[in-house]
Design a protein around this motif. Structure first.
Motif, mmCIF file in Angstrom:
data_model
loop_
_atom_site.group_PDB
_atom_site.id
_atom_site.type_symbol
_atom_site.label_atom_id
_atom_site.label_comp_id
_atom_site.label_asym_id
_atom_site.label_seq_id
_atom_site.Cartn_x
_atom_site.Cartn_y
_atom_site.Cartn_z
ATOM 1 N N THR A 166 0.833 -1.200 0.000
ATOM 2 C CA THR A 166 0.000 0.000 0.000
ATOM 3 C C THR A 166 0.873 1.257 0.000
ATOM 4 N N GLY A 167 1.904 1.282 0.828
ATOM 5 C CA GLY A 167 2.816 2.426 0.849
ATOM 6 C C GLY A 167 3.535 2.603 -0.475
ATOM 7 N N LEU A 170 1.249 4.207 -3.013
ATOM 8 C CA LEU A 170 1.199 5.665 -2.870
ATOM 9 C C LEU A 170 2.420 6.310 -3.508
ATOM 10 N N GLY A 174 0.786 7.973 -6.548
ATOM 11 C CA GLY A 174 0.295 9.190 -5.940
ATOM 12 C C GLY A 174 -1.078 9.004 -5.320
ATOM 13 N N ALA A 175 -1.577 10.060 -4.684
ATOM 14 C CA ALA A 175 -2.861 9.972 -3.987
ATOM 15 C C ALA A 175 -4.044 10.189 -4.916
ATOM 16 N N GLU A 176 -3.789 10.602 -6.151
ATOM 17 C CA GLU A 176 -4.881 10.873 -7.091
ATOM 18 C C GLU A 176 -5.443 9.574 -7.642
ATOM 19 N N GLY A 177 -6.769 9.512 -7.777
ATOM 20 C CA GLY A 177 -7.412 8.341 -8.348
ATOM 21 C C GLY A 177 -7.476 8.410 -9.862
ATOM 22 N N PHE A 272 -8.003 4.186 -6.480
ATOM 23 C CA PHE A 272 -6.907 4.872 -5.802
ATOM 24 C C PHE A 272 -5.857 3.848 -5.383
ATOM 25 N N TYR A 273 -4.753 4.339 -4.889
ATOM 26 C CA TYR A 273 -3.657 3.439 -4.516
ATOM 27 C C TYR A 273 -4.059 2.458 -3.425
ATOM 28 N N ASP A 274 -5.029 2.849 -2.568
ATOM 29 C CA ASP A 274 -5.444 1.973 -1.476
ATOM 30 C C ASP A 274 -6.818 1.354 -1.700
ATOM 31 N N SER A 275 -7.359 1.474 -2.913
ATOM 32 C CA SER A 275 -8.686 0.912 -3.186
ATOM 33 C C SER A 275 -8.677 -0.611 -3.179
#
Length: 345
Positions: A166-167, A170, A174-177, A272-275
């Motif tokens: 997950t890190g 990111l 990046g944080a953008e979806g 997103f990166y964490d989706s």
């Protein structure tokens, strides 16, 4: 709620359920063969969708560099193991070349292809080729030396791998979806329903993969070897089946299923990166419905999760996730009462 609304919600639930079914099958497969509750399965989904998104922007995705780093670490492990066991230099070199050849080749191809803006299908195939090797490499570096550890230890390692991926997601994306373009923009009216081409692709791809998995396990030698490992690891070893090879192949298949799921779900929602964690967790809930052992029950459980999510979002959208994840409690209670265990295995 009238029939037309119920039909639309049911279609949405079945569509999401088809994705969850793939993730549930991957979760059951990994646990059956390796006894690993693979929490990071959803990260393959996010990596697949976001890698394709960066290809669409003409950029080299960070997954390329991550693949090269993991390959370098695996090659270093091959060198250390080769010298430790006294293997000949030729054998060590061949082993290292076998480890690095495909990842380096596909990474070079991705770096060259990224700025050329190839058609969507070509970029999707390149994404699958990039993300799939992560499965085998992650198993080698994180799990292989712990193959005989307890399920609890393997679960703790899975949690650590999840946070690491997950890190890194990111860092890479990046944080953008991102939301990918649809593979098929057609629209079809079926009564009160409007089927999109992407929905049909999801159904067809899921069905094709499920049938392919069935044929793989029923008709191929590798599939029968995985089934033997799942039934009895020690017996499979005594018959000459390498548990390490079985684990690598299993994780490779899980990574492919995850990446394919990411490609399928990318056009239907912003990723997103964490989706991936939330998506993978719903696949895990479906796998728990099956007791982490039955593929047909995992499929049924995934459809149930998709329908619960869809209708729950209509009746109480703020609590739809609570409804889905709370459904696991009665299932666990029922399984505990139906098959009580007097000792820990």
């Amino acid at each position: 709620m009238d029939f037309s609304i119920a039909s639309i919600l049911a279609l949405d639930g079945v569509t999401n359920g088809a994705i969850y079914a793939l993730l549930a099958l991957a979760t059951v497969l990994v646990f059956a063969v390796t006894r690993i509750i693979f929490i990071p399965q959803g990260e393959f989904v996010a990596f697949g969708a976001l890698t394709l998104a960066l290809f669409q922007l003409g950029k080299v995705p960070g997954t390329v560099w991550f693949l090269l780093v993991l390959t370098g670490l695996a090659a270093l492990a091959d060198l250390v193991n080769g010298f430790r066991h006294g293997h000949s230099p030729r054998r060590i070199v061949l082993r290292v070349l076998h480890t690095v050849a495909y990842p380096v080749l596909i990474s070079a191809l991705a770096i060259w292809a990224a700025p050329h803006n190839f058609p969507l299908l070509v970029q999707a195939l390149l994404t699958l080729a990039l993300v799939t090797p992560f499965g085998s490499l992650i198993y080698r570096l994180a799990y292989e030396s712990l193959a005989d550890a307890t399920v609890l230890v393997l679960l703790i390692v899975s949690v650590g791998v999840h946070f690491a991926l997950t890190g890194l997601g990111l860092l890479f994306f990046g944080a953008e979806g991102f939301r990918n373009p649809s593979f098929w923009d057609a629209r079809f009216n079926v009564g009160p329903l409007m089927l999109s081409g992407q929905t049909l692709i999801i159904f067809l791809a899921s069905l094709a993969l499920i049938v392919s998995l069935w044929l793989f396990f029923e008709r191929s030698l590798y599939g029968k070897a995985l089934r033997a490992t799942a039934v009895n690891r020690l017996g499979a070893r005594l018959m000459g089946i390498s548990s390490d090879s079985a684990g690598r192949l299993t994780f490779t298949m899980a990574a492919f299923i995850g990446a394919l799921s990411g490609l399928l779900i990318g056009p239907t929602t912003t990723v997103f990166y964490d989706s991936g964690f939330l998506i993978g967790l719903k696949g895990f809930v479906a796998a728990v419905f099956a007791g982490l052992s039955s593929y047909p029950q995992a499929l049924i459980g995934a459809l149930a999760v998709g329908l619960l999510e869809s209708f729950g979002s209509f009746w109480a959208s703020a609590f739809k996730e609570v409804i889905v994840f709370s459904s696991i409690i009665p299932v666990l209670l029922w399984r505990s009462l139906r098959d009580p265990h007097s000792e820990e295995h």
